[in-house]
Scaffold this motif. Sequence first.
Motif, PDB file in Angstrom:
ATOM      1  N   ALA A  79     -66.502  86.056 -39.175  1.00 53.85           N
ATOM      2  CA  ALA A  79     -67.899  85.675 -39.317  1.00 53.85           C
ATOM      3  C   ALA A  79     -68.768  86.880 -39.629  1.00 53.85           C
ATOM      4  N   SER A  80     -69.974  86.586 -40.101  1.00 54.38           N
ATOM      5  CA  SER A  80     -70.983  87.616 -40.329  1.00 54.38           C
ATOM      6  C   SER A  80     -72.341  86.985 -40.135  1.00 54.38           C
ATOM      7  N   GLY A  81     -73.322  87.801 -39.848  1.00 55.22           N
ATOM      8  CA  GLY A  81     -74.658  87.262 -39.665  1.00 55.22           C
ATOM      9  C   GLY A  81     -75.356  87.003 -40.983  1.00 55.22           C
ATOM     10  N   LYS A  82     -74.928  87.670 -42.051  1.00 55.49           N
ATOM     11  CA  LYS A  82     -75.568  87.520 -43.350  1.00 55.49           C
ATOM     12  C   LYS A  82     -74.505  87.560 -44.444  1.00 55.49           C
ATOM     13  N   GLY A  83     -74.883  87.112 -45.634  1.00 51.86           N
ATOM     14  CA  GLY A  83     -73.956  87.129 -46.753  1.00 51.86           C
ATOM     15  C   GLY A  83     -73.895  88.496 -47.418  1.00 51.86           C
ATOM     16  N   PRO A 189     -68.899  80.552 -43.207  1.00 46.26           N
ATOM     17  CA  PRO A 189     -70.073  80.940 -44.000  1.00 46.26           C
ATOM     18  C   PRO A 189     -70.935  81.912 -43.201  1.00 46.26           C
ATOM     19  N   PRO A 190     -71.801  82.655 -43.883  1.00 42.66           N
ATOM     20  CA  PRO A 190     -72.683  83.569 -43.151  1.00 42.66           C
ATOM     21  C   PRO A 190     -73.704  82.799 -42.321  1.00 42.66           C
ATOM     22  N   GLY A 191     -74.199  83.449 -41.287  1.00 43.79           N
ATOM     23  CA  GLY A 191     -75.253  82.844 -40.478  1.00 43.79           C
ATOM     24  C   GLY A 191     -74.744  82.205 -39.203  1.00 43.79           C
ATOM     25  N   THR A 192     -75.604  81.385 -38.598  1.00 44.08           N
ATOM     26  CA  THR A 192     -75.295  80.755 -37.307  1.00 44.08           C
ATOM     27  C   THR A 192     -75.739  79.293 -37.331  1.00 44.08           C
ATOM     28  N   LEU A 228     -73.969  84.412 -30.743  1.00 46.03           N
ATOM     29  CA  LEU A 228     -73.595  82.995 -30.831  1.00 46.03           C
ATOM     30  C   LEU A 228     -72.219  82.762 -30.213  1.00 46.03           C
ATOM     31  N   PHE A 229     -71.244  83.571 -30.599  1.00 44.57           N
ATOM     32  CA  PHE A 229     -69.888  83.389 -30.076  1.00 44.57           C
ATOM     33  C   PHE A 229     -69.828  83.726 -28.580  1.00 44.57           C
ATOM     34  N   ALA A 230     -70.519  84.760 -28.179  1.00 45.06           N
ATOM     35  CA  ALA A 230     -70.493  85.143 -26.765  1.00 45.06           C
ATOM     36  C   ALA A 230     -71.058  84.039 -25.887  1.00 45.06           C
TER      37      ALA A 230
END
Length: 320
Positions: A79-83, A189-192, A228-230
Amino acid sequence: MTDTSLIDAALMPIAGTRATTRIEGDRASIILDVTGLDARARDAIEREVKAAAEGVAGIATVRIALTSQRTKKTLIAVASGKGGVGKSTVSANLAIGLQALGRRVGLVDADIYGPSQPKLMGVEGSRPTAKDKLLEPVATPYGVPLLSMGQLVAADQAIAWRGPMAAGALGQLIDADWAAQDTLVIDLPPGTGDVQLTMIQKHKPAGAVIVSTPQDLALIDARRAIDLFAKAGVPIIGLVENMAGYACPHCGEVSDPFGRGGAEAAAAELGIAFLGRIPLDIAIRSASDAGTPPAARNGPEALAFTAIAQRVFHWIEQGG
């Protein structure tokens, strides 16, 4: 009446056969255990067993029932927070690296709106088939089967779906016929948003790998993904710093257009593992565009990816 031992003897030369046989008159009923076999292997062994049993004297009819035990799969979310931080490139090379280390890996391109794995894995234009309402993953040149929305829609077709439709598509990709795989690498996908929430709630990954560039803006978004995952109780396997350092092909001098060390410092601050640094290298870009991921080659550009794969492999083997 034919003895079941004759059929057992006939099936013995067929590698991997696990079968239970019952005979009534001239009819043989065989329950064949195909746990861990993919669709092609299941069909092949079923044909071999049927032919062998039909060759036994006194047997006129052979009926075969396939059975398998559902094996628990290890899901690794990338995952990533942005693209634009190279998450899909990391996912493809991580999957190939884990496969080389002995895991049986499948790759799920869950980037519903911007799927790129078919190109990265060298199978553009491929289409999955379905059997018993389950999608069958597409084989790739690197031994890692793949399922992607990019295989289900035209390359130039916009995927204008609302959240529930995207979440439903993710379920079809993950709940596909992955019988032979023990590990799934999920390129999110990027984001949450909706896809990430569905992934966490319905499929609960064993752990997450977070990808970021060294720059502060990317790290701000990476922290959101980590949070988010935590909060959902999904362990963070570690953080990858991508596009870190560019070596001039003429003079060899290394520059850092996106900064350096930001992700490593953030990992230390957050108390999570730093998995490694991937350089900004034109060889990585060229290989990825050509559908030949660096981890599948022996060049120097593979080293960073294989080192990251080894760290993730040890995390999996040690039970997280």
